[in-house]
Design a protein around this motif. Sequence first.
Motif, mmCIF file in Angstrom:
data_model
loop_
_atom_site.group_PDB
_atom_site.id
_atom_site.type_symbol
_atom_site.label_atom_id
_atom_site.label_comp_id
_atom_site.label_asym_id
_atom_site.label_seq_id
_atom_site.Cartn_x
_atom_site.Cartn_y
_atom_site.Cartn_z
ATOM 1 N N ILE A 148 0.867 -1.202 -0.023
ATOM 2 C CA ILE A 148 -0.015 0.066 0.133
ATOM 3 C C ILE A 148 0.927 1.152 -0.097
ATOM 4 O O ILE A 148 1.933 1.303 0.942
ATOM 5 C CB ILE A 148 -0.981 0.198 1.113
ATOM 6 C CG1 ILE A 148 -1.904 -1.034 1.213
ATOM 7 C CG2 ILE A 148 -1.554 1.308 1.354
ATOM 8 C CD1 ILE A 148 -2.641 -1.283 2.367
ATOM 9 N N SER A 149 0.581 2.149 -1.004
ATOM 10 C CA SER A 149 1.410 3.280 -1.086
ATOM 11 C C SER A 149 0.363 4.391 -1.040
ATOM 12 O O SER A 149 -0.294 4.735 -2.196
ATOM 13 C CB SER A 149 2.434 3.455 -2.087
ATOM 14 O OG SER A 149 2.873 4.697 -2.205
ATOM 15 N N ILE A 150 0.350 5.327 -0.067
ATOM 16 C CA ILE A 150 -0.949 6.374 -0.103
ATOM 17 C C ILE A 150 -0.301 7.738 0.026
ATOM 18 O O ILE A 150 0.599 7.959 0.833
ATOM 19 C CB ILE A 150 -1.825 6.327 1.022
ATOM 20 C CG1 ILE A 150 -2.616 4.793 1.170
ATOM 21 C CG2 ILE A 150 -2.791 7.455 1.173
ATOM 22 C CD1 ILE A 150 -3.386 4.643 2.194
ATOM 23 N N LYS A 189 0.635 -10.664 -4.115
ATOM 24 C CA LYS A 189 -0.745 -10.787 -4.491
ATOM 25 C C LYS A 189 -1.463 -9.399 -5.165
ATOM 26 O O LYS A 189 -2.380 -9.658 -5.966
ATOM 27 C CB LYS A 189 -1.835 -11.247 -3.380
ATOM 28 C CG LYS A 189 -1.439 -12.501 -2.940
ATOM 29 C CD LYS A 189 -2.070 -12.900 -1.725
ATOM 30 C CE LYS A 189 -1.929 -14.594 -1.189
ATOM 31 N NZ LYS A 189 -2.679 -14.700 -0.047
ATOM 32 N N GLY A 190 -1.098 -8.006 -4.710
ATOM 33 C CA GLY A 190 -1.610 -7.248 -5.235
ATOM 34 C C GLY A 190 -1.023 -5.812 -4.498
ATOM 35 O O GLY A 190 -0.322 -6.065 -3.602
ATOM 36 N N SER A 191 -1.665 -4.572 -4.956
ATOM 37 C CA SER A 191 -0.980 -3.476 -4.560
ATOM 38 C C SER A 191 -1.899 -2.412 -4.525
ATOM 39 O O SER A 191 -3.088 -2.582 -5.404
ATOM 40 C CB SER A 191 0.055 -2.907 -5.039
ATOM 41 O OG SER A 191 -0.122 -3.017 -6.360
ATOM 42 N N PHE A 192 -2.007 -1.256 -3.767
ATOM 43 C CA PHE A 192 -2.891 -0.136 -4.102
ATOM 44 C C PHE A 192 -1.960 1.139 -3.817
ATOM 45 O O PHE A 192 -1.164 1.283 -2.973
ATOM 46 C CB PHE A 192 -4.018 -0.242 -2.672
ATOM 47 C CG PHE A 192 -4.722 1.160 -2.707
ATOM 48 C CD1 PHE A 192 -5.842 0.987 -3.564
ATOM 49 C CD2 PHE A 192 -4.464 2.109 -2.084
ATOM 50 C CE1 PHE A 192 -6.530 2.006 -3.546
ATOM 51 C CE2 PHE A 192 -5.357 3.248 -1.903
ATOM 52 C CZ PHE A 192 -6.414 2.889 -2.580
ATOM 53 N N TYR A 199 1.887 -1.960 -14.405
ATOM 54 C CA TYR A 199 1.144 -1.737 -13.168
ATOM 55 C C TYR A 199 -0.182 -2.510 -13.042
ATOM 56 O O TYR A 199 -0.884 -1.855 -13.772
ATOM 57 C CB TYR A 199 1.282 -0.391 -12.428
ATOM 58 C CG TYR A 199 0.651 -0.456 -11.027
ATOM 59 C CD1 TYR A 199 1.479 -1.011 -10.051
ATOM 60 C CD2 TYR A 199 -0.447 -0.090 -10.755
ATOM 61 C CE1 TYR A 199 0.686 -0.900 -8.770
ATOM 62 C CE2 TYR A 199 -1.267 -0.055 -9.807
ATOM 63 C CZ TYR A 199 -0.376 -0.467 -8.623
ATOM 64 O OH TYR A 199 -0.949 -0.421 -7.347
ATOM 65 N N ASN A 200 -0.385 -3.496 -12.514
ATOM 66 C CA ASN A 200 -1.667 -4.289 -12.498
ATOM 67 C C ASN A 200 -2.761 -4.310 -11.092
ATOM 68 O O ASN A 200 -3.548 -4.596 -11.002
ATOM 69 C CB ASN A 200 -1.557 -5.760 -12.843
ATOM 70 C CG ASN A 200 -0.783 -5.865 -14.297
ATOM 71 O OD1 ASN A 200 -1.347 -5.286 -15.155
ATOM 72 N ND2 ASN A 200 0.078 -6.779 -14.255
ATOM 73 N N GLY A 201 -2.019 -3.358 -10.365
ATOM 74 C CA GLY A 201 -2.515 -3.140 -8.905
ATOM 75 C C GLY A 201 -3.631 -2.131 -9.045
ATOM 76 O O GLY A 201 -3.829 -1.457 -10.171
ATOM 77 N N ASP A 202 -4.116 -2.017 -7.903
ATOM 78 C CA ASP A 202 -5.443 -0.964 -7.816
ATOM 79 C C ASP A 202 -4.978 0.704 -7.615
ATOM 80 O O ASP A 202 -3.630 0.820 -6.850
ATOM 81 C CB ASP A 202 -6.161 -1.352 -6.739
ATOM 82 C CG ASP A 202 -6.928 -2.667 -6.877
ATOM 83 O OD1 ASP A 202 -7.533 -2.841 -7.916
ATOM 84 O OD2 ASP A 202 -7.127 -3.545 -5.905
ATOM 85 N N TYR A 203 -5.540 1.191 -7.784
ATOM 86 C CA TYR A 203 -5.321 2.886 -7.605
ATOM 87 C C TYR A 203 -6.269 3.768 -7.458
ATOM 88 O O TYR A 203 -7.591 3.603 -7.686
ATOM 89 C CB TYR A 203 -4.281 3.308 -8.962
ATOM 90 C CG TYR A 203 -5.056 3.097 -10.139
ATOM 91 C CD1 TYR A 203 -5.977 3.785 -10.656
ATOM 92 C CD2 TYR A 203 -4.607 2.203 -10.793
ATOM 93 C CE1 TYR A 203 -6.526 3.520 -11.819
ATOM 94 C CE2 TYR A 203 -5.144 1.658 -12.054
ATOM 95 C CZ TYR A 203 -6.164 2.676 -12.414
ATOM 96 O OH TYR A 203 -6.531 2.159 -13.859
#
Length: 101
Positions: free
Chosen positions: A23-25, A49-52, A92-96
């Motif tokens: 997670i990078s906010i 598994k994933g990122s945001f 980049y396939n993560g969420d944003y």
Amino acid sequence: KDLLQVGNATKLEFNDNEFDYIISINTIHNLELDECKQAIKEISRVSRKGSFITVDAYNSPEEKKRMYDWNLTAKTILSVSEWKKLFNELQYNGDYFWFIP
């Protein structure tokens, strides 16, 4: 405190796929564009598994003006469409999500 580590977003000291999620906010937009790109690559590299990611963005000239009037630290401020293009370019396939003042 024992689990905290200071690092550099452009060269994370972790193995590939070491974490389930990253997670990078409101962080990576504080880097110059080339460093921001490298940080996105690193987020993808260490995530299993994933990122945001949340970044500063704008959709209109009015939002862009508010962003530049308000922001003190960001070095990479892009429109939503420019961020999407960058994420696509970097695969980049993560969420944003966006922070829009």
